[in-house]
Design a protein around this motif. Structure first.
Motif, mmCIF file in Angstrom:
data_model
loop_
_atom_site.group_PDB
_atom_site.id
_atom_site.type_symbol
_atom_site.label_atom_id
_atom_site.label_comp_id
_atom_site.label_asym_id
_atom_site.label_seq_id
_atom_site.Cartn_x
_atom_site.Cartn_y
_atom_site.Cartn_z
ATOM 1 N N ALA A 48 38.619 99.098 39.259
ATOM 2 C CA ALA A 48 38.436 97.857 38.498
ATOM 3 C C ALA A 48 38.911 96.651 39.310
ATOM 4 O O ALA A 48 38.262 95.603 39.321
ATOM 5 C CB ALA A 48 39.183 97.946 37.168
ATOM 6 N N VAL A 49 40.024 96.803 40.006
ATOM 7 C CA VAL A 49 40.532 95.688 40.819
ATOM 8 C C VAL A 49 39.546 95.375 41.956
ATOM 9 O O VAL A 49 39.367 94.210 42.337
ATOM 10 C CB VAL A 49 41.942 96.008 41.368
ATOM 11 N N LEU A 250 52.285 106.556 43.182
ATOM 12 C CA LEU A 250 51.040 106.598 42.410
ATOM 13 C C LEU A 250 51.277 106.122 40.983
ATOM 14 O O LEU A 250 50.456 105.414 40.398
ATOM 15 C CB LEU A 250 50.455 108.011 42.440
ATOM 16 N N ASN A 251 52.447 106.482 40.432
ATOM 17 C CA ASN A 251 52.778 105.977 39.096
ATOM 18 C C ASN A 251 52.940 104.455 39.143
ATOM 19 O O ASN A 251 52.522 103.743 38.231
ATOM 20 C CB ASN A 251 54.064 106.642 38.597
ATOM 21 N N GLY A 252 53.512 103.969 40.234
ATOM 22 C CA GLY A 252 53.613 102.523 40.408
ATOM 23 C C GLY A 252 52.231 101.879 40.461
ATOM 24 O O GLY A 252 52.004 100.816 39.869
ATOM 25 N N LEU A 253 51.310 102.524 41.146
ATOM 26 C CA LEU A 253 49.956 101.965 41.262
ATOM 27 C C LEU A 253 49.246 101.939 39.914
ATOM 28 O O LEU A 253 48.526 100.995 39.594
ATOM 29 C CB LEU A 253 49.145 102.777 42.278
ATOM 30 N N LYS A 254 49.488 102.978 39.133
ATOM 31 C CA LYS A 254 48.917 102.997 37.781
ATOM 32 C C LYS A 254 49.411 101.761 37.007
ATOM 33 O O LYS A 254 48.633 101.041 36.377
ATOM 34 C CB LYS A 254 49.346 104.299 37.071
ATOM 35 N N GLU A 255 50.718 101.502 37.087
ATOM 36 C CA GLU A 255 51.285 100.350 36.364
ATOM 37 C C GLU A 255 50.843 99.032 36.986
ATOM 38 O O GLU A 255 50.589 98.052 36.282
ATOM 39 C CB GLU A 255 52.815 100.433 36.362
ATOM 40 N N SER A 256 50.774 99.001 38.310
ATOM 41 C CA SER A 256 50.425 97.756 38.984
ATOM 42 C C SER A 256 49.004 97.319 38.646
ATOM 43 O O SER A 256 48.745 96.146 38.367
ATOM 44 C CB SER A 256 50.587 97.963 40.498
ATOM 45 N N THR A 257 48.081 98.284 38.655
ATOM 46 C CA THR A 257 46.701 97.905 38.325
ATOM 47 C C THR A 257 46.636 97.462 36.866
ATOM 48 O O THR A 257 45.924 96.522 36.536
ATOM 49 C CB THR A 257 45.720 99.064 38.592
ATOM 50 N N ARG A 258 47.422 98.119 36.024
ATOM 51 C CA ARG A 258 47.433 97.698 34.628
ATOM 52 C C ARG A 258 47.952 96.258 34.497
ATOM 53 O O ARG A 258 47.397 95.442 33.759
ATOM 54 C CB ARG A 258 48.294 98.659 33.790
ATOM 55 N N MET A 259 49.015 95.954 35.243
ATOM 56 C CA MET A 259 49.554 94.586 35.192
ATOM 57 C C MET A 259 48.511 93.562 35.629
ATOM 58 O O MET A 259 48.331 92.509 35.016
ATOM 59 C CB MET A 259 50.766 94.458 36.127
ATOM 60 N N LEU A 260 47.831 93.862 36.750
ATOM 61 C CA LEU A 260 46.838 92.915 37.277
ATOM 62 C C LEU A 260 45.685 92.737 36.286
ATOM 63 O O LEU A 260 45.218 91.623 36.049
ATOM 64 C CB LEU A 260 46.298 93.405 38.627
ATOM 65 N N LEU A 261 45.240 93.856 35.704
ATOM 66 C CA LEU A 261 44.097 93.777 34.795
ATOM 67 C C LEU A 261 44.497 93.138 33.469
ATOM 68 O O LEU A 261 43.705 92.424 32.850
ATOM 69 C CB LEU A 261 43.490 95.168 34.596
ATOM 70 N N ASP A 262 45.743 93.350 33.044
ATOM 71 C CA ASP A 262 46.219 92.685 31.822
ATOM 72 C C ASP A 262 46.314 91.176 32.024
ATOM 73 O O ASP A 262 45.958 90.400 31.145
ATOM 74 C CB ASP A 262 47.602 93.218 31.410
ATOM 75 N N GLU A 263 46.812 90.765 33.190
ATOM 76 C CA GLU A 263 46.863 89.324 33.471
ATOM 77 C C GLU A 263 45.438 88.797 33.556
ATOM 78 O O GLU A 263 45.154 87.666 33.167
ATOM 79 C CB GLU A 263 47.625 89.065 34.786
ATOM 80 N N GLY A 264 44.523 89.628 34.030
ATOM 81 C CA GLY A 264 43.120 89.229 34.211
ATOM 82 C C GLY A 264 42.907 88.850 35.665
ATOM 83 O O GLY A 264 43.651 88.017 36.198
ATOM 84 N N LEU A 265 41.909 89.460 36.307
ATOM 85 C CA LEU A 265 41.729 89.190 37.740
ATOM 86 C C LEU A 265 41.509 87.710 38.007
ATOM 87 O O LEU A 265 42.064 87.152 38.963
ATOM 88 C CB LEU A 265 40.571 90.017 38.302
ATOM 89 N N GLU A 266 40.722 87.062 37.152
ATOM 90 C CA GLU A 266 40.472 85.634 37.380
ATOM 91 C C GLU A 266 41.779 84.845 37.314
ATOM 92 O O GLU A 266 42.002 83.926 38.098
ATOM 93 C CB GLU A 266 39.455 85.082 36.372
ATOM 94 N N ALA A 267 42.639 85.229 36.376
ATOM 95 C CA ALA A 267 43.931 84.543 36.237
ATOM 96 C C ALA A 267 44.825 84.842 37.447
ATOM 97 O O ALA A 267 45.559 83.963 37.922
ATOM 98 C CB ALA A 267 44.613 84.968 34.937
ATOM 99 N N VAL A 268 44.759 86.066 37.945
ATOM 100 C CA VAL A 268 45.552 86.425 39.134
ATOM 101 C C VAL A 268 45.097 85.574 40.321
ATOM 102 O O VAL A 268 45.918 85.008 41.066
ATOM 103 C CB VAL A 268 45.404 87.933 39.452
ATOM 104 N N PHE A 269 43.782 85.469 40.490
ATOM 105 C CA PHE A 269 43.258 84.689 41.621
ATOM 106 C C PHE A 269 43.632 83.212 41.451
ATOM 107 O O PHE A 269 43.998 82.534 42.413
ATOM 108 C CB PHE A 269 41.737 84.824 41.726
#
Ligand SMILES: *Cc1c(COP(=O)(O)O)cnc(C)c1O
Length: 395
Positions: A48-49, A250-269
């Motif tokens: 997704a990222v 890998l557990n960190g990556l699961k959480e990290s992608t969730r954080m990025l997607l929750d913030e919203g990629l457009e908002a992250v950018f």
């Protein structure tokens, strides 16, 4: 160094508390069903990222460099031609790796501070009517110079030339921080690592692989064992690994992608862009030029700043570390001693950025550069402040 201060190196980046906790796990049997509950969402999150619908995602225990090696060894054969541009230390290192693997690298030399010349690529690919070039290698964000290249333009150049080469993109310092569209840009392999946009410790090489690149694996003849995508595909298909995986990461990556997607990629950018704009305003106020040649090339994750001729930029980095306990990046390769770098990616707020700007300002003034204290901070404040919101609050 002080662990209380954020780092301003362009990776590894600052780690949010939630990710430090996610990485810190008791031992878990990676052959149990529990592991799939980590691996599956981590791989889906990365896809997704990458803004891809169908890419195969592979997560190797390695750093980003291992991702480069996985990309080339799984898809190419000894003597194959690859096309790339050299515009900084990271593109240089990928070229070196290709050469050491016996590939023939067609290098377009570019001034450090410039981006990938898509028009030159188009000419070269058009002239290659026999399709001897098997892959185009592109460093999306040259971390050494703070230059973002236009990958969509590289894809257009390949399409206009009607060239079937695979497109491999190093997105180590862009993915998860700046716009990256794997499918829309026709990227065949996207490479990144865990310690930049994903805000984790180093230790994972992260790859997105297109169906076309997957199809190249069986005929590719470069030797590979640890990085063999066939073994990893078989492992991942059963929610596992061909060897022992770093479960906590890998557990960190699961959480990290969730954080990025929750913030919203457009908002992250947008956040990265806004923070970068503040840093660039400060740099302008200091009267120092960026290494990046033009605004269209400015990176939203790292700024490389040129210091006056005869002044060793490395002194700023050393002094900031020693006197103030804050880490900035030095110059690499051709621009060593000529630039210092402010990393502004990952877990970062405007307030944190202001502290970095204020610190480097002190360091430069201490070393006798003609910098007025507060000038860069004020310029960044003008970008960051939100007077409308304050007025609303009062009313
Ligand atoms: C950091 C970086 C790399 C290297 O990644 P490692 O994880 O250190 O192996 C490669 N390319 C770019 C553009 C980078 O910024």
């Amino acid at each position: 160094m002080s662990f209380q201060n954020p780092v301003f190196i362009p990776g590894p980046t600052n780690m949010p508390e939630a990710l430090r906790k996610a990485v810190d796990m008791p031992t878990l049997d990676h052959r149990s069903a529990l592991f799939g509950e980590i691996l599956v969402p981590a791989r889906d999150g990365v896809r997704a990222v990458l803004q891809s619908r169908a890419a195969e995602v592979f997560l190797f225990p390695a750093s980003g460099t291992g991702g480069w090696e996985a990309a080339i060894t799984n898809t190419l054969s000894p003597g194959d031609r690859v096309l790339t541009a050299r515009n900084g230390m990271f593109s240089q290192r990928w070229i070196d790796m290709c050469q050491r693997h016996g590939l023939t690298v067609e290098i377009v030399e570019v001034d450090w501070g410039e981006g990938i010349p898509a028009d030159r690529f188009e000419e070269i690919l058009t002239a290659d009517s026999g399709h001897a070039i098997k892959a185009v290698l592109a460093t999306h964000n040259e971390t050494a110079t703070g230059v973002r290249s236009d990958i969509a333009a590289v894809r257009r150049a390949m399409d206009v030339a009607g060239h079937p080469a695979l497109l491999f993109v190093d997105g180590v310092s862009s993915i998860g921080s700046m716009e990256f569209r794997m499918d829309d840009w026709g990227v065949d392999i996207a490479v990144t690592g865990s310690q930049k946009g994903f805000m984790l410790p180093a230790g994972l090489a992260i790859l997105g692989v297109s169906a076309r690149a997957m199809a190249a694996i069986d005929t590719a003849r470069l030797p590979r064992t640890y990085f063999d995508l066939r073994d990893m595909a078989a492992g991942h298909a059963a929610n596992g690994y061909p060897y022992t995986p770093p479960v906590g990461l890998l557990n960190g990556l699961k959480e990290s992608t969730r954080m990025l997607l929750d913030e919203g990629l457009e908002a992250v950018f947008a956040r990265h862009h806004r923070i970068a704009e503040g840093v660039r305003a400060a740099v302008r106020a200091w009267g120092l030029p960026l290494c990046a040649a033009r605004e269209a090339l400015y990176s939203d994750t790292v700024s490389a700043i040129r210091t006056p001729d005869g002044f060793d930029a490395g002194r700023i980095v050393a002094h900031a570390a020693e006197a103030y306990g804050v880490a900035f990046g030095g110059g690499l390769g051709q621009v060593a001693g000529k630039v210092f770098r402010i990393g502004h990616l990952g877990s970062l707020t405007e307030t944190m950025a202001l502290s970095g700007i204020a610190t480097v300002e002190m360091a430069m003034a201490d070393l006798g550069l003609n910098i007025r204290l507060g000038s860069g901070v004020a310029a960044a404040q003008a970008v960051y402040r939100k007077p409308g919101a304050a007025a609303d609050a009062v009313a």
